[in-house]
Design a protein around this motif. Structure first.
Motif, mmCIF file in Angstrom:
data_model
loop_
_atom_site.group_PDB
_atom_site.id
_atom_site.type_symbol
_atom_site.label_atom_id
_atom_site.label_comp_id
_atom_site.label_asym_id
_atom_site.label_seq_id
_atom_site.Cartn_x
_atom_site.Cartn_y
_atom_site.Cartn_z
ATOM 1 N N UNK A 261 0.850 -1.192 0.000
ATOM 2 C CA UNK A 261 0.000 0.000 0.000
ATOM 3 C C UNK A 261 0.883 1.239 0.000
ATOM 4 N N UNK A 262 0.445 2.244 -0.753
ATOM 5 C CA UNK A 262 1.201 3.493 -0.847
ATOM 6 C C UNK A 262 0.280 4.671 -0.622
ATOM 7 N N UNK A 263 0.755 5.715 0.047
ATOM 8 C CA UNK A 263 -0.082 6.900 0.241
ATOM 9 C C UNK A 263 -0.353 7.592 -1.089
ATOM 10 N N UNK A 264 -1.488 8.293 -1.143
ATOM 11 C CA UNK A 264 -1.879 9.028 -2.343
ATOM 12 C C UNK A 264 -1.774 10.524 -2.093
ATOM 13 N N UNK A 265 -1.305 11.239 -3.083
ATOM 14 C CA UNK A 265 -1.156 12.688 -2.980
ATOM 15 C C UNK A 265 -2.464 13.359 -3.392
#
Length: 310
Positions: A261-265
């Protein structure tokens, strides 16, 4: 003198109003449609007021009909809760709790809190139904469930939020996906260059992602649309594309090393909350109240920064 508010007739009225037709109410109650129609007509005669408007393909409650339908639902729930409390006073070690939940909470719910709850209360029984955000809200508001677990729930004056925790929507992908290797928060414009698996619009995740698309002026066309969180996770595992979920909904796969999982801008996607809800004003029976406390204390989804474990 007998009261004109006969329980059976009110029950027929409630189901006809809830389901939108006499035929649907009859099917649900396993009776003939003429029985439902006659009972509602008799209730209207006894009360001297029109309760439903008969339309071409169904019925619609009048103001008086809506009032009675809502009161019947509340009376039924209160009666069931009162009987449960009487059993507790009598020392009966039994009870039943109805839960409705978004699919993303299932792993978190089943992995620990319920098992520990049953260890302490082995004679209690549970019903767990999985539904989209809109149906979770409706089911709790209509007293069909004691407790709801919901993500990105809009405000509803019928509901009480027992607990809430911020759980941002993340980009979910296979570990070797190009976006997983870039590092840092991913702008939606970059995500748009890859095939996306979306949940149906009744899910809170899809609703907030759609709002973020509008806010960021980005289009994320669906390569796959489904009503299953498991399906979008499996899509992401293939490496062909990506999906969007809160971290707790993909935590088991992340722990297994099959997803990241990766953060979204995107500001909108960082402000979303997971909530435990009950109907405002409802006095839960002891079994439901105890389980509610366990879920709030032990589920990872309701503790920011601590996603659910496998």
């Amino acid at each position: 003198m007998a009261s004109p508010l006969d329980d059976h007739r009110l029950g027929y009225l409630y189901e006809a109003v809830r389901l939108g037709s006499v035929r649907a109410a009859a099917d649900h109650l396993s009776v003939n449609a003429s029985v439902v129609s006659r009972q509602i007509a008799q209730l209207e005669k006894d009360l001297g007021v029109l309760l439903i408007e008969r339309l071409g393909r169904g019925v619609r409650a009048t103001e008086a009909g809506e009032l009675l339908a809502q009161r019947f639902r509340q009376w039924s729930a209160d009666r069931a809760d009162t009987l449960a409390k009487l059993q507790e006073i009598q020392g009966l070690k039994r009870g039943h709790v109805d839960i409705v939940t978004g699919e993303g909470f299932i792993s978190d719910l089943m992995s620990g809190p319920l098992a520990r709850f049953w260890e302490r209360h082995p004679s209690l029984t549970l019903s767990v139904e999985v539904a989209g955000t809109n149906d979770v809200i409706r089911g709790v508001a209509e007293d069909r469930y004691h407790v709801g677990l919901v993500y990105n729930a809009p405000p509803d004056p019928r509901l009480r939020t027992a607990a809430a925790s911020r759980q941002p929507i993340c980009l979910v992908a296979a570990p070797d996906h190009p976006l997983a290797l870039r590092g840092g928060p991913v702008p939606l414009r970059e995500a748009a260059a890859h095939p996306v698996a979306h949940l149906h619009a009744r899910y809170g995740v899809r609703q907030i992602v759609a709002m973020a698309e509008m806010a960021d002026r980005v289009s994320l066309p669906a390569a796959l649309t489904t009503g299953s969180i498991q399906v979008v996770r499996e899509f992401a595992k293939t490496g062909r594309g990506i999906t969007f979920l809160p971290a707790f909904a993909a935590a088991a796969d992340v722990a297994a090393g099959t997803l990241v999982t990766m953060p979204l801008d995107s500001p909108l996607l960082t402000k979303v909350e997971a909530k435990v809800i009950t109907r405002l004003g409802r006095q839960l029976p002891s079994a439901a109240a105890q389980l509610l406390r366990v879920l709030i204390a032990q589920m990872k989804a309701f503790h920011a920064g601590a996603p659910a474990e496998a």
